[in-house]
Design an enzyme around this catalytic site. Structure first.
Site, PDB file in Angstrom:
ATOM      1  N   GLY A  12       0.779  -1.238   0.000  1.00 12.90           N
ATOM      2  CA  GLY A  12       0.000   0.000   0.000  1.00 12.90           C
ATOM      3  C   GLY A  12       0.808   1.283   0.000  1.00 12.90           C
ATOM      4  O   GLY A  12       0.421   2.253   0.667  1.00 12.90           O
ATOM      5  N   ASN A  14       1.075   3.229  -2.643  1.00 12.22           N
ATOM      6  CA  ASN A  14       0.186   4.185  -3.333  1.00 12.22           C
ATOM      7  C   ASN A  14      -0.934   4.633  -2.404  1.00 12.22           C
ATOM      8  O   ASN A  14      -1.307   5.812  -2.409  1.00 12.22           O
ATOM      9  CB  ASN A  14      -0.376   3.561  -4.615  1.00 12.22           C
ATOM     10  CG  ASN A  14       0.589   3.692  -5.776  1.00 12.22           C
ATOM     11  OD1 ASN A  14       0.840   4.792  -6.275  1.00 12.22           O
ATOM     12  ND2 ASN A  14       1.171   2.568  -6.186  1.00 12.22           N
ATOM     13  N   ARG A  61     -15.778 -15.626  -8.525  1.00 15.43           N
ATOM     14  CA  ARG A  61     -15.452 -14.221  -8.770  1.00 15.43           C
ATOM     15  C   ARG A  61     -16.686 -13.344  -8.538  1.00 15.43           C
ATOM     16  O   ARG A  61     -16.617 -12.277  -7.932  1.00 15.43           O
ATOM     17  CB  ARG A  61     -14.951 -14.062 -10.215  1.00 15.43           C
ATOM     18  CG  ARG A  61     -14.127 -12.817 -10.428  1.00 15.43           C
ATOM     19  CD  ARG A  61     -13.596 -12.721 -11.831  1.00 15.43           C
ATOM     20  NE  ARG A  61     -12.571 -13.674 -12.203  1.00 15.43           N
ATOM     21  CZ  ARG A  61     -11.324 -13.680 -11.738  1.00 15.43           C
ATOM     22  NH1 ARG A  61     -10.937 -12.801 -10.841  1.00 15.43           N
ATOM     23  NH2 ARG A  61     -10.450 -14.564 -12.157  1.00 15.43           N
ATOM     24  N   MET A  86      -4.852  -7.129  -6.333  1.00 14.68           N
ATOM     25  CA  MET A  86      -4.403  -8.197  -7.239  1.00 14.68           C
ATOM     26  C   MET A  86      -5.496  -9.210  -7.572  1.00 14.68           C
ATOM     27  O   MET A  86      -5.241 -10.415  -7.604  1.00 14.68           O
ATOM     28  CB  MET A  86      -3.176  -8.898  -6.630  1.00 14.68           C
ATOM     29  CG  MET A  86      -1.993  -7.974  -6.396  1.00 14.68           C
ATOM     30  SD  MET A  86      -1.499  -7.072  -7.875  1.00 14.68           S
ATOM     31  CE  MET A  86      -0.700  -8.391  -8.784  1.00 14.68           C
ATOM     32  N   ARG A  87      -6.688  -8.725  -7.812  1.00 12.27           N
ATOM     33  CA  ARG A  87      -7.780  -9.591  -8.275  1.00 12.27           C
ATOM     34  C   ARG A  87      -8.360  -8.997  -9.548  1.00 12.27           C
ATOM     35  O   ARG A  87      -8.529  -7.781  -9.642  1.00 12.27           O
ATOM     36  CB  ARG A  87      -8.908  -9.676  -7.241  1.00 12.27           C
ATOM     37  CG  ARG A  87      -8.508 -10.179  -5.886  1.00 12.27           C
ATOM     38  CD  ARG A  87      -8.109 -11.627  -5.871  1.00 12.27           C
ATOM     39  NE  ARG A  87      -9.157 -12.523  -6.334  1.00 12.27           N
ATOM     40  CZ  ARG A  87      -8.946 -13.812  -6.615  1.00 12.27           C
ATOM     41  NH1 ARG A  87      -7.735 -14.333  -6.503  1.00 12.27           N
ATOM     42  NH2 ARG A  87      -9.939 -14.576  -7.018  1.00 12.27           N
ATOM     43  N   ILE A  88      -8.673  -9.852 -10.481  1.00 10.20           N
ATOM     44  CA  ILE A  88      -9.379  -9.381 -11.674  1.00 10.20           C
ATOM     45  C   ILE A  88     -10.858  -9.267 -11.321  1.00 10.20           C
ATOM     46  O   ILE A  88     -11.445 -10.192 -10.754  1.00 10.20           O
ATOM     47  CB  ILE A  88      -9.158 -10.352 -12.855  1.00 10.20           C
ATOM     48  CG1 ILE A  88      -7.685 -10.302 -13.268  1.00 10.20           C
ATOM     49  CG2 ILE A  88     -10.075  -9.996 -14.019  1.00 10.20           C
ATOM     50  CD1 ILE A  88      -7.314 -11.290 -14.346  1.00 10.20           C
ATOM     51  N   LEU A  89     -11.445  -8.129 -11.621  1.00  7.60           N
ATOM     52  CA  LEU A  89     -12.850  -7.894 -11.278  1.00  7.60           C
ATOM     53  C   LEU A  89     -13.755  -8.413 -12.391  1.00  7.60           C
ATOM     54  O   LEU A  89     -13.384  -8.399 -13.571  1.00  7.60           O
ATOM     55  CB  LEU A  89     -13.067  -6.392 -11.054  1.00  7.60           C
ATOM     56  CG  LEU A  89     -12.327  -5.852  -9.817  1.00  7.60           C
ATOM     57  CD1 LEU A  89     -12.227  -4.334  -9.867  1.00  7.60           C
ATOM     58  CD2 LEU A  89     -13.005  -6.306  -8.534  1.00  7.60           C
ATOM     59  N   ASN A 103      -7.626   2.602 -11.851  1.00  9.17           N
ATOM     60  CA  ASN A 103      -6.502   1.738 -11.483  1.00  9.17           C
ATOM     61  C   ASN A 103      -5.204   2.422 -11.898  1.00  9.17           C
ATOM     62  O   ASN A 103      -5.202   3.285 -12.783  1.00  9.17           O
ATOM     63  CB  ASN A 103      -6.639   0.395 -12.220  1.00  9.17           C
ATOM     64  CG  ASN A 103      -5.516  -0.575 -11.885  1.00  9.17           C
ATOM     65  OD1 ASN A 103      -5.124  -0.715 -10.725  1.00  9.17           O
ATOM     66  ND2 ASN A 103      -4.971  -1.233 -12.899  1.00  9.17           N
ATOM     67  N   HIS A 105      -1.330   1.401 -13.313  1.00 11.38           N
ATOM     68  CA  HIS A 105      -0.595   0.284 -13.899  1.00 11.38           C
ATOM     69  C   HIS A 105       0.815   0.774 -14.256  1.00 11.38           C
ATOM     70  O   HIS A 105       0.965   1.846 -14.836  1.00 11.38           O
ATOM     71  CB  HIS A 105      -1.327  -0.204 -15.158  1.00 11.38           C
ATOM     72  CG  HIS A 105      -0.686  -1.395 -15.783  1.00 11.38           C
ATOM     73  ND1 HIS A 105      -0.825  -2.673 -15.253  1.00 11.38           N
ATOM     74  CD2 HIS A 105       0.109  -1.524 -16.868  1.00 11.38           C
ATOM     75  CE1 HIS A 105      -0.139  -3.525 -16.004  1.00 11.38           C
ATOM     76  NE2 HIS A 105       0.426  -2.855 -16.987  1.00 11.38           N
ATOM     77  N   SER A 132       0.610   4.586 -15.709  1.00 12.46           N
ATOM     78  CA  SER A 132      -0.647   5.085 -16.273  1.00 12.46           C
ATOM     79  C   SER A 132      -1.766   4.918 -15.262  1.00 12.46           C
ATOM     80  O   SER A 132      -1.893   3.867 -14.631  1.00 12.46           O
ATOM     81  CB  SER A 132      -1.031   4.275 -17.523  1.00 12.46           C
ATOM     82  OG  SER A 132       0.033   4.214 -18.455  1.00 12.46           O
ATOM     83  N   ASP A 141      -6.745  -3.905 -18.023  1.00 16.64           N
ATOM     84  CA  ASP A 141      -5.801  -2.809 -18.295  1.00 16.64           C
ATOM     85  C   ASP A 141      -6.063  -2.107 -19.627  1.00 16.64           C
ATOM     86  O   ASP A 141      -5.146  -1.566 -20.243  1.00 16.64           O
ATOM     87  CB  ASP A 141      -4.353  -3.319 -18.274  1.00 16.64           C
ATOM     88  CG  ASP A 141      -3.937  -3.849 -16.916  1.00 16.64           C
ATOM     89  OD1 ASP A 141      -4.486  -3.383 -15.901  1.00 16.64           O
ATOM     90  OD2 ASP A 141      -3.074  -4.741 -16.866  1.00 16.64           O
ATOM     91  N   GLU A 170       4.618   7.076  -9.486  1.00 18.32           N
ATOM     92  CA  GLU A 170       3.211   6.724  -9.253  1.00 18.32           C
ATOM     93  C   GLU A 170       2.640   7.507  -8.068  1.00 18.32           C
ATOM     94  O   GLU A 170       1.471   7.886  -8.067  1.00 18.32           O
ATOM     95  CB  GLU A 170       3.073   5.226  -8.939  1.00 18.32           C
ATOM     96  CG  GLU A 170       3.322   4.313 -10.113  1.00 18.32           C
ATOM     97  CD  GLU A 170       3.150   2.841  -9.739  1.00 18.32           C
ATOM     98  OE1 GLU A 170       2.316   2.520  -8.872  1.00 18.32           O
ATOM     99  OE2 GLU A 170       3.866   2.009 -10.314  1.00 18.32           O
TER     100      GLU A 170
HETATM  101  C1  GRF Z   1       2.173  -0.596  -8.140  1.00 18.18           C
HETATM  102  O1  GRF Z   1       3.346  -0.825  -8.868  1.00 18.18           O
HETATM  103  C2  GRF Z   1       1.019  -0.405  -9.062  1.00 18.18           C
HETATM  104  O2  GRF Z   1       1.368   0.200 -10.267  1.00 18.18           O
HETATM  105  C3  GRF Z   1       0.552  -1.801  -9.312  1.00 18.18           C
HETATM  106  O3  GRF Z   1       0.729  -2.468  -8.085  1.00 18.18           O
HETATM  107  C4  GRF Z   1       1.760  -1.827  -7.342  1.00 18.18           C
HETATM  108  C5  GRF Z   1       1.181  -1.490  -5.995  1.00 18.18           C
HETATM  109  O4  GRF Z   1       2.161  -1.094  -5.080  1.00 18.18           O
HETATM  110  N1  GRF Z   1      -0.800  -1.819  -9.803  1.00 18.18           N
HETATM  111  P1  GRF Z   1       1.757  -0.522  -3.656  1.00 18.18           P
HETATM  112  O5  GRF Z   1       0.994  -1.629  -2.923  1.00 18.18           O
HETATM  113  O6  GRF Z   1       0.895   0.691  -3.862  1.00 18.18           O
HETATM  114  O7  GRF Z   1       3.030  -0.203  -2.974  1.00 18.18           O
END
Ligand code: GRF
Length: 196
Positions: A12, A14, A61, A86-89, A103, A105, A132, A141, A170
């Protein structure tokens, strides 16, 4: 002031940047993780934000996404932000939240969708990569890009060193893009991004 929920699965960083950057345009009201010991949950709790764990194990799902949806609606979320989730919705979830679901990426989309991005970028000897922020649509994506930053690939880069250089970018890009959406400066139009 938009009520924002953030979905995570991991450390986490971000999420931490999005917490720190809150302003008059958005307030984080809930953090949901599908992983019970995700490090990001501690960051949320330390900031006084409500957290919820919704495990995905043993569920279809659709059943998992229905639980997510119920938690989001119960909390009154208006925008949903995926930050290392890390789950595809499911298509249904993506459609239900279309225009309000974003999201981040770590590539210059539409290039390098999916996983193992940095490995593939280095193997292809790309001179640059990046990050992005995009609207989420059912196809992985593939949604319209709201904001993007370019990052050089340096000679001798490993997937780890490139990931770290992109991650630092990011942390500014994601709050900036969320503020555009939360303040109504960008919205998802008919199949494309429209700036107001
Ligand atoms: C980031 O690299 C983001 O681009 C990708 O997953 C990673 C998440 O990192 N979707 P964090 O958990 O925010 O540190």
């Amino acid at each position: 002031m938009k009520r924002v929920a953030i979905l995570i699965s991991g450390r986490g960083t971000n999420l931490g940047a999005l917490i720190a950057a809150q302003d008059a345009s958005y307030k984080i009201i809930l953090v949901i993780s599908n992983v019970e010991d995700a490090g990001g949950l501690q960051k949320a709790r330390a900031a006084g934000i409500a957290t919820e764990v919704v495990p995905h194990g043993g569920k279809s799902r659709e059943a998992f996404d229905a639980e997510l949806d119920a938690a989001l609606r119960a909390a009154g979320a208006e925008l949903v932000v995926l930050a290392g989730f890390m789950r595809i919705l499911s298509d249904g979830f993506a459609r239900a939240w279309e225009g309000s679901l974003i999201n981040i990426h770590p590539s210059l989309l539409p290039a390098y969708r999916g996983t193992k991005v940095h490995e593939r970028v280095i193997a292809a000897r790309e001179a640059e990569s990046g990050a992005s922020v995009h609207f989420v649509v059912p196809e992985l994506d593939a949604g319209p890009v709201i904001a993007q930053v370019r990052v050089p690939v340096e000679p001798g880069d490993t997937p780890q060193s490139l990931a770290a250089r992109i991650l630092a970018v990011e942390h500014k890009l994601y709050p900036d893009a969320l503020k555009l959406l939360a303040s109504g400066k960008v919205r998802l139009g008919q199949d494309r991004t429209i700036f107001l």
